[in-house]
Design a protein around this motif. Structure first.
Motif: not given
Length: 180
Positions: A18, A28, A38, A43, A46
């Motif tokens: 993040p 986020e 997060v 993770q 993303l």
């Protein structure tokens, strides 16, 4: 803070820390607002901003915005995780199940191949639905008829969507080798 270990090293995509990609700041922030952190799963997600964003919205709706009682929802999630071999999902949801009042005996029983008598009739019904959707995909008419007798159309959609959504979660976790 999660450090790279043997298990995270085996994940098949890089973890996105993040704050390292400004273009992901909005998604986020939504993840943090909804989940408080997060997590390892996010993770991974993303790596694709649109997927992480849509995932967060969909799973928030399934977990927090339906009429499915928390204990039933968590039993279905645990069962999906067991059936799909998604240990990360199972481990992540045991505390949620406990918080929802699911007994240790029932948490243990979802791990068994055959549904135990420990489950109340409604729990057994949603677990039968979970097994059918996860193992066979096609839900027999007789089973769906029993589900429709208990739930109104909104409830039917919500229990089916819960099982479907968590099959999506577990399959992504297993495919990308996300484990603790």
């Amino acid at each position: 803070m999660m450090t790279t270990s043997t298990t995270t090293a085996s994940i098949r995509v890089p973890l996105v820390q993040p704050g390292t990609h400004p273009e992901l700041a909005e998604v986020e922030a939504r993840i943090m607002a909804e989940r408080g952190r997060v997590s390892l799963l996010y993770q991974v997600l993303l790596n694709s901003g649109p997927i992480a964003s849509g995932w967060e919205r969909m799973l928030t709706a399934v977990r927090n915005q339906t009429g499915v009682p928390a204990d039933l929802r968590e039993l279905m999630i645990l069962r999906v995780a067991v059936l799909n071999g998604a240990s990360f999902e199972y481990d992540a949801h045991v505390p949620h199940a406990q918080k929802a009042g699911v007994s240790a005996a029932k948490i243990d029983a979802v791990r068994r191949d055959v549904l135990s008598e420990v489950f109340a009739p409604l729990e057994r019904l949603v677990l039968e639905l979970t097994d059918a959707m996860t193992r066979r995909i096609v839900v027999p008419d007789e089973l769906m008829g029993r589900v429709q007798q208990h739930f109104d159309p909104k409830g039917v959609v919500e229990v089916v969507a819960t099982v479907a959504a968590y099959n999506m979660v577990s399959r992504l976790l297993v495919a990308l080798n996300v484990v603790h």
